[in-house]
Design a protein around this motif. Sequence first.
Motif, short mmCIF file in Angstrom:
data_model
loop_
_atom_site.label_atom_id
_atom_site.label_comp_id
_atom_site.label_asym_id
_atom_site.label_seq_id
_atom_site.Cartn_x
_atom_site.Cartn_y
_atom_site.Cartn_z
N MET A 1 1.60 -37.43 -18.60
CA MET A 1 1.57 -36.32 -19.55
C MET A 1 2.86 -36.33 -20.37
O MET A 1 3.92 -36.62 -19.84
CB MET A 1 1.50 -34.98 -18.82
CG MET A 1 0.15 -34.66 -18.24
SD MET A 1 0.00 -32.91 -17.70
CE MET A 1 0.77 -32.98 -16.11
N ASN A 2 2.74 -35.94 -21.62
CA ASN A 2 3.94 -35.78 -22.43
C ASN A 2 4.49 -34.36 -22.20
O ASN A 2 3.87 -33.55 -21.50
CB ASN A 2 3.67 -36.07 -23.91
CG ASN A 2 2.69 -35.09 -24.55
OD1 ASN A 2 2.69 -33.89 -24.25
ND2 ASN A 2 1.86 -35.58 -25.45
N ARG A 3 5.62 -34.06 -22.80
CA ARG A 3 6.27 -32.76 -22.55
C ARG A 3 5.41 -31.58 -23.01
O ARG A 3 5.37 -30.55 -22.35
CB ARG A 3 7.64 -32.71 -23.20
CG ARG A 3 8.65 -33.53 -22.42
CD ARG A 3 10.03 -33.38 -22.96
NE ARG A 3 10.95 -34.07 -22.07
CZ ARG A 3 12.25 -33.89 -22.10
NH1 ARG A 3 12.79 -33.06 -22.97
NH2 ARG A 3 13.03 -34.55 -21.26
N GLN A 4 4.72 -31.72 -24.12
CA GLN A 4 3.86 -30.63 -24.59
C GLN A 4 2.74 -30.37 -23.58
O GLN A 4 2.43 -29.22 -23.25
CB GLN A 4 3.27 -30.95 -25.96
CG GLN A 4 2.39 -29.82 -26.53
CD GLN A 4 3.18 -28.59 -26.92
OE1 GLN A 4 4.10 -28.67 -27.73
NE2 GLN A 4 2.84 -27.43 -26.35
N GLU A 5 2.15 -31.44 -23.05
CA GLU A 5 1.08 -31.29 -22.07
C GLU A 5 1.59 -30.69 -20.76
O GLU A 5 0.92 -29.84 -20.16
CB GLU A 5 0.42 -32.65 -21.80
CG GLU A 5 -0.33 -33.19 -23.00
CD GLU A 5 -0.71 -34.66 -22.87
OE1 GLU A 5 -1.75 -35.03 -23.42
OE2 GLU A 5 0.05 -35.43 -22.22
N ILE A 6 2.78 -31.11 -20.33
CA ILE A 6 3.38 -30.53 -19.13
C ILE A 6 3.61 -29.04 -19.35
O ILE A 6 3.23 -28.21 -18.52
CB ILE A 6 4.69 -31.25 -18.76
CG1 ILE A 6 4.40 -32.66 -18.26
CG2 ILE A 6 5.48 -30.45 -17.72
CD1 ILE A 6 5.63 -33.54 -18.14
N TYR A 7 4.24 -28.72 -20.46
CA TYR A 7 4.52 -27.31 -20.77
C TYR A 7 3.22 -26.50 -20.81
O TYR A 7 3.14 -25.42 -20.22
CB TYR A 7 5.25 -27.20 -22.12
CG TYR A 7 5.25 -25.81 -22.67
CD1 TYR A 7 6.14 -24.85 -22.20
CD2 TYR A 7 4.33 -25.43 -23.64
CE1 TYR A 7 6.12 -23.55 -22.69
CE2 TYR A 7 4.30 -24.15 -24.14
CZ TYR A 7 5.19 -23.20 -23.66
OH TYR A 7 5.16 -21.91 -24.14
N CYS A 47 2.02 -26.82 -9.54
CA CYS A 47 0.75 -26.95 -10.25
C CYS A 47 0.57 -28.34 -10.86
O CYS A 47 -0.54 -28.69 -11.26
CB CYS A 47 0.59 -25.86 -11.31
SG CYS A 47 1.55 -26.10 -12.82
N LEU A 48 1.63 -29.13 -10.90
CA LEU A 48 1.54 -30.50 -11.42
C LEU A 48 1.24 -31.52 -10.31
O LEU A 48 0.95 -32.67 -10.60
CB LEU A 48 2.86 -30.89 -12.11
CG LEU A 48 3.27 -30.02 -13.30
CD1 LEU A 48 4.67 -30.38 -13.77
CD2 LEU A 48 2.26 -30.13 -14.43
N ILE A 49 1.32 -31.08 -9.06
CA ILE A 49 1.04 -31.95 -7.92
C ILE A 49 -0.43 -31.77 -7.56
O ILE A 49 -0.87 -30.65 -7.28
CB ILE A 49 1.94 -31.59 -6.72
CG1 ILE A 49 3.42 -31.78 -7.10
CG2 ILE A 49 1.57 -32.43 -5.50
CD1 ILE A 49 4.40 -31.23 -6.08
N PHE A 76 5.23 -37.43 -11.13
CA PHE A 76 6.51 -38.07 -11.44
C PHE A 76 6.36 -39.47 -12.04
O PHE A 76 7.35 -40.18 -12.20
CB PHE A 76 7.39 -38.12 -10.20
CG PHE A 76 7.71 -36.77 -9.64
CD1 PHE A 76 8.14 -35.75 -10.48
CD2 PHE A 76 7.56 -36.50 -8.30
CE1 PHE A 76 8.43 -34.49 -9.98
CE2 PHE A 76 7.85 -35.24 -7.79
CZ PHE A 76 8.28 -34.24 -8.63
N GLN A 77 5.16 -39.87 -12.37
CA GLN A 77 4.97 -41.18 -13.00
C GLN A 77 5.58 -41.14 -14.40
O GLN A 77 5.37 -40.20 -15.15
CB GLN A 77 3.49 -41.53 -13.08
CG GLN A 77 2.84 -41.66 -11.71
CD GLN A 77 3.54 -42.65 -10.80
OE1 GLN A 77 3.68 -43.82 -11.13
NE2 GLN A 77 3.99 -42.18 -9.65
N ASN A 78 6.36 -42.15 -14.72
CA ASN A 78 7.01 -42.26 -16.04
C ASN A 78 7.95 -41.10 -16.34
O ASN A 78 8.10 -40.70 -17.49
CB ASN A 78 5.95 -42.39 -17.15
CG ASN A 78 5.01 -43.55 -16.91
OD1 ASN A 78 5.45 -44.65 -16.60
ND2 ASN A 78 3.72 -43.29 -17.03
N VAL A 79 8.57 -40.56 -15.30
CA VAL A 79 9.50 -39.43 -15.45
C VAL A 79 10.91 -39.94 -15.24
O VAL A 79 11.19 -40.62 -14.25
CB VAL A 79 9.16 -38.31 -14.44
CG1 VAL A 79 10.23 -37.25 -14.38
CG2 VAL A 79 7.81 -37.70 -14.78
N ASP A 80 11.81 -39.61 -16.17
CA ASP A 80 13.21 -40.01 -16.02
C ASP A 80 14.08 -38.76 -15.77
O ASP A 80 13.57 -37.66 -15.65
CB ASP A 80 13.70 -40.81 -17.22
CG ASP A 80 13.70 -40.01 -18.52
OD1 ASP A 80 13.68 -38.76 -18.49
OD2 ASP A 80 13.75 -40.64 -19.60
#
Length: 122
Positions: A1-7, A47-49, A76-80
Amino acid sequence: MNRQEIYNTVAKHLLTQGVASRIERGPGTIPACMYRGPNGTKCAVGCLISDDEYKPELEYHTLEMLWRDFPQLSAFQNVDENDITFLANLQTIHDVYTPDTWKMLLEKFAMDHGLVPYVHSI
């Protein structure tokens, strides 16, 4: 997910749930925030897990520890490191503030991060 989707996912979840995911630890103590709490509640990161990835041993790990110790979680995939700071700031809204302030804080968070604020409809 990109930041907008996470938010969007976190904002929708928190505003729909309307209560913090916490467990009482005993008389005279501050309730502990939980990734998964009583009555099916979830925190901002919880809620992201996904349900099939969640396990009780994730509890009581800080977000940074989860990212380091459980990198296989899809959340946490592709998370820095910068993304962890972004997630930690969202988590703070859940952990520190009362649900009646979440809408305003989530709107401010979106503006501060160049995101489109989530519009919650009941």
